[in-house]
Design a protein around this motif. Sequence first.
Motif, PDB file in Angstrom:
ATOM      1  N   ALA A  29       0.819  -1.213   0.000  1.00  0.00           N
ATOM      2  CA  ALA A  29       0.000   0.000   0.000  1.00  0.00           C
ATOM      3  C   ALA A  29       0.854   1.264   0.000  1.00  0.00           C
ATOM      4  CB  ALA A  29      -0.922  -0.006   1.218  1.00  0.00           C
ATOM      5  N   LYS A  30       0.179   2.379  -0.205  1.00  0.00           N
ATOM      6  CA  LYS A  30       0.839   3.688  -0.170  1.00  0.00           C
ATOM      7  C   LYS A  30       0.646   4.302   1.209  1.00  0.00           C
ATOM      8  CE  LYS A  30       1.033   8.179  -2.510  1.00  0.00           C
ATOM      9  NZ  LYS A  30       0.482   9.019  -3.612  1.00  0.00           N
ATOM     10  N   LYS A  31       1.761   4.581   1.880  1.00  0.00           N
ATOM     11  CA  LYS A  31       1.721   5.128   3.236  1.00  0.00           C
ATOM     12  C   LYS A  31       1.516   6.636   3.194  1.00  0.00           C
ATOM     13  CE  LYS A  31       4.412   5.193   7.561  1.00  0.00           C
ATOM     14  NZ  LYS A  31       5.671   4.729   8.197  1.00  0.00           N
ATOM     15  N   LEU A  50      -6.685   5.184  -5.497  1.00  0.00           N
ATOM     16  CA  LEU A  50      -6.729   4.766  -4.097  1.00  0.00           C
ATOM     17  C   LEU A  50      -8.169   4.745  -3.618  1.00  0.00           C
ATOM     18  CD1 LEU A  50      -3.691   6.748  -2.650  1.00  0.00           C
ATOM     19  CD2 LEU A  50      -3.834   4.280  -3.024  1.00  0.00           C
ATOM     20  N   TYR A  51      -8.515   3.686  -2.940  1.00  0.00           N
ATOM     21  CA  TYR A  51      -9.915   3.486  -2.551  1.00  0.00           C
ATOM     22  C   TYR A  51     -10.089   3.068  -1.094  1.00  0.00           C
ATOM     23  CZ  TYR A  51     -14.436   1.121  -2.214  1.00  0.00           C
ATOM     24  OH  TYR A  51     -15.682   0.707  -1.814  1.00  0.00           O
ATOM     25  N   PHE A 111      -4.908   1.478  -0.403  1.00  0.00           N
ATOM     26  CA  PHE A 111      -4.912   0.457  -1.442  1.00  0.00           C
ATOM     27  C   PHE A 111      -5.790   0.926  -2.595  1.00  0.00           C
ATOM     28  CE2 PHE A 111      -4.204  -1.666   2.568  1.00  0.00           C
ATOM     29  CZ  PHE A 111      -3.242  -2.642   2.298  1.00  0.00           C
ATOM     30  N   THR A 112      -5.357   0.666  -3.819  1.00  0.00           N
ATOM     31  CA  THR A 112      -6.220   0.954  -4.958  1.00  0.00           C
ATOM     32  C   THR A 112      -7.343  -0.075  -5.008  1.00  0.00           C
ATOM     33  OG1 THR A 112      -5.022  -0.434  -6.525  1.00  0.00           O
ATOM     34  CG2 THR A 112      -4.242   1.846  -6.241  1.00  0.00           C
TER      35      THR A 112
END
Length: 233
Positions: A29-31, A50-51, A111-112
């Motif tokens: 994931a992207k932090k 991102l969702y 997370f996308t």
Amino acid sequence: MLNADDYTAVLIPTMPYRPLRIAAYVDQAKKRKLFKGEYIYGQTQNHDDLYYYYVEKGQLSCSFTKINGEQAVLFYRNAGNAFSVEYGGIASLGDYKMHYYATTDTVVFGFTEAQLYAICRENPEIFYEFVLNCHMAFGQMGHRISNTAVASAMQRIIGWLIKLCAVREPDDLGVYAIPSNITVQQLADLLSIHVTTCSRLLSQLETDGVLQRNRKEIRVLDLQKLHEYEDAE
């Protein structure tokens, strides 16, 4: 199966519900770090946006902009839990946007939609967690509407307390001990009561021996008397 803490978080949304397994996938994931007052605003328009966000630390409020520009808080997301941003602009219309505001310094992992789908295919338990997360939001918003659908401020507080007792067992003395970190201001906002009125009514219930409260717990001492208050309103 849901437990008492899960149900309590429906009625006290500042409390966390069960920790989610999506935490095991944060390396994908992207932090993002947010200081208190910063917010996440996003719309998922395609599968690579991102969702779904996991909250590693802190807390966020799901807030909608009111006509006067102030924020109306619908629910909170706490450490160990997750939330979805809006899909296709459904929640934000014109100037009236939905945001997730950090109520304290917070760390989330985004997370996308495509990532969430892939993880759910790999591990179906993550899908069932996502379903739980959606229904926690449904329940929190639904009970907020239900609890504010009566005119009397005291009835709102009493109805909220009776629901909290319904999801827990009393001790041998008939006392319901309910974990709670909600402030008077947050409770007033949750039940759409002026904070001064909320504080006064809680103090009245304490003086009458119906409940006790501190920063970590609400104790309903006499459920029968609480029902009598409800009948008298």
